[in-house]
Design a protein around this motif. Structure first.
Motif, PDB file in Angstrom:
ATOM      1  N   SER A  57     -25.566   9.643  15.735  1.00  0.00           N
ATOM      2  CA  SER A  57     -26.031   8.298  15.405  1.00  0.00           C
ATOM      3  C   SER A  57     -24.950   7.500  14.689  1.00  0.00           C
ATOM      4  O   SER A  57     -24.833   6.278  14.887  1.00  0.00           O
TER       5      SER A  57
ATOM      6  N   LEU B  75     -29.615  11.697  24.173  1.00  0.00           N
ATOM      7  CA  LEU B  75     -29.902  12.506  22.993  1.00  0.00           C
ATOM      8  C   LEU B  75     -31.405  12.718  22.812  1.00  0.00           C
ATOM      9  O   LEU B  75     -31.838  13.772  22.340  1.00  0.00           O
ATOM     10  N   ARG B  76     -32.198  11.736  23.190  1.00  0.00           N
ATOM     11  CA  ARG B  76     -33.650  11.891  23.101  1.00  0.00           C
ATOM     12  C   ARG B  76     -34.169  12.856  24.162  1.00  0.00           C
ATOM     13  O   ARG B  76     -35.028  13.699  23.895  1.00  0.00           O
TER      14      ARG B  76
ATOM     15  N   TRP C 149     -27.809   7.238  23.732  1.00  0.00           N
ATOM     16  CA  TRP C 149     -29.012   7.286  22.890  1.00  0.00           C
ATOM     17  C   TRP C 149     -30.173   7.888  23.666  1.00  0.00           C
ATOM     18  O   TRP C 149     -30.898   8.756  23.147  1.00  0.00           O
TER      19      TRP C 149
ATOM     20  N   LEU D  95     -22.723   6.209  17.300  1.00  0.00           N
ATOM     21  CA  LEU D  95     -23.368   5.112  18.009  1.00  0.00           C
ATOM     22  C   LEU D  95     -23.284   3.808  17.216  1.00  0.00           C
ATOM     23  O   LEU D  95     -23.029   2.740  17.787  1.00  0.00           O
ATOM     24  N   VAL D  96     -23.480   3.887  15.914  1.00  0.00           N
ATOM     25  CA  VAL D  96     -23.376   2.682  15.081  1.00  0.00           C
ATOM     26  C   VAL D  96     -21.955   2.142  15.094  1.00  0.00           C
ATOM     27  O   VAL D  96     -21.723   0.921  15.203  1.00  0.00           O
TER      28      VAL D  96
ATOM     29  N   ARG E 134     -27.905  15.171  15.797  1.00  0.00           N
ATOM     30  CA  ARG E 134     -28.307  13.822  16.167  1.00  0.00           C
ATOM     31  C   ARG E 134     -27.890  12.808  15.108  1.00  0.00           C
ATOM     32  O   ARG E 134     -27.554  11.669  15.422  1.00  0.00           O
ATOM     33  N   ALA E 135     -27.902  13.214  13.840  1.00  0.00           N
ATOM     34  CA  ALA E 135     -27.481  12.305  12.775  1.00  0.00           C
ATOM     35  C   ALA E 135     -25.994  11.969  12.900  1.00  0.00           C
ATOM     36  O   ALA E 135     -25.582  10.813  12.724  1.00  0.00           O
TER      37      ALA E 135
ATOM     38  N   VAL F  33     -23.816   2.978  24.920  1.00  0.00           N
ATOM     39  CA  VAL F  33     -24.588   3.336  23.730  1.00  0.00           C
ATOM     40  C   VAL F  33     -26.039   3.615  24.114  1.00  0.00           C
ATOM     41  O   VAL F  33     -26.645   4.594  23.656  1.00  0.00           O
TER      42      VAL F  33
ATOM     43  N   ARG G 101     -31.712  17.832  14.734  1.00  0.00           N
ATOM     44  CA  ARG G 101     -31.676  16.659  13.880  1.00  0.00           C
ATOM     45  C   ARG G 101     -30.308  16.456  13.234  1.00  0.00           C
ATOM     46  O   ARG G 101     -29.816  15.325  13.138  1.00  0.00           O
TER      47      ARG G 101
END
Length: 238
Positions: free
Chosen positions: A59, A45-46, A42, A62-63, A55-56, A38, A52
């Motif tokens: 995310s 992706l940065r 993360w 990832l959660v 990336r959402a 993770v 955006r």
């Protein structure tokens, strides 16, 4: 001033994940590996400056991965939950290469970061297929590997994945049947396609001087340049 983005930490994190996956044992070790993954995705992706909206979506994955890791750590290694952890790990390592390829494709020069980005994406593909194999081995009733190997462990699965990705094919570890065999064929095709397209173009455009952008410029050629020609005087008035 825009901060400098580097793929070197991504390569280090992938190597760390591989070492943890092949050295730790126990159902809780899967959660540790997933947590490192993770963090790796993360950071990727940065670095890759993903849009955006994408990336959402990433995310959310990832959660879900964090929830799966926590759930697996507090339970006694349920088979279905373990398989879900492996497939989540595979999904994470499939999202990140897409972001890396989109980023390196926009780079005009074949510099060090382009090489590190291509290497990161290639390593993540091998890890993604390896965790997918492990998910199949956890769920299917029979052994995943033939020739008396059985299901093997995560180290065996990752070894087979990278051997297949590079189309080396030692033959000491092979899938016993489908869907493992079909997935292995897909991985071999993906590995060859990646090498032929991405890596070949990177090597073709490679310029070692781009590693040292701040190196002093080459000296000017010897000799004094000739002075510019003097324009002729205007005609005299009568």
């Amino acid at each position: 001033m825009t901060p400098k983005r580097s793929y070197l930490p991504v390569v280090i994190l992938i190597a760390t994940t591989y070492v943890l996956a092949t050295s730790l044992s126990g159902y809780w070790s899967i959660s540790i590996v997933l947590l490192v993954q993770v963090g790796t995705v993360w950071y990727t992706l940065r670095v890759s400056a993903l849009r955006r909206g994408i990336r959402a979506v990433a995310s959310v994955v990832l959660v879900l991965a964090l929830m799966t890791a926590a759930w697996n750590a507090i339970t006694d290694g349920n088979r279905v939950l373990t398989a879900a952890t492996f497939i989540t790990s595979s999904a994470l390592y499939l999202i990140a290469p897409i972001a890396i390829v989109r980023d390196v494709a926009r780079r005009p020069d074949a510099d060090r970061e382009l090489m590190l980005g291509a290497l990161s994406a290639y390593l993540m593909l091998g890890m993604a297929f390896g965790f997918a194999y492990r998910c199949i081995a956890t769920l299917q009733p029979g052994p995943f590997f033939g020739r008396g190997v059985g299901d093997g462990d995560l180290a065996d699965t990752l070894f087979f994945s990278f051997v297949t990705l590079t189309t080396t094919g030692y033959g000491n570890v092979v899938p016993a049947g489908n869907p493992g065999q079909t997935l292995a064929v897909l991985e071999a095709l993906v590995g060859q396609l990646f090498l032929v397209t991405a890596v070949a173009k990177v090597v073709e455009a490679w310029r070692p001087r781009l590693w040292h952008r701040n190196s002093p410029s080459p000296p000017e050629p010897s000799g004094t340049p000739a002075p510019p020609a003097t324009p002729p005087p205007p005609p005299a008035e009568r």
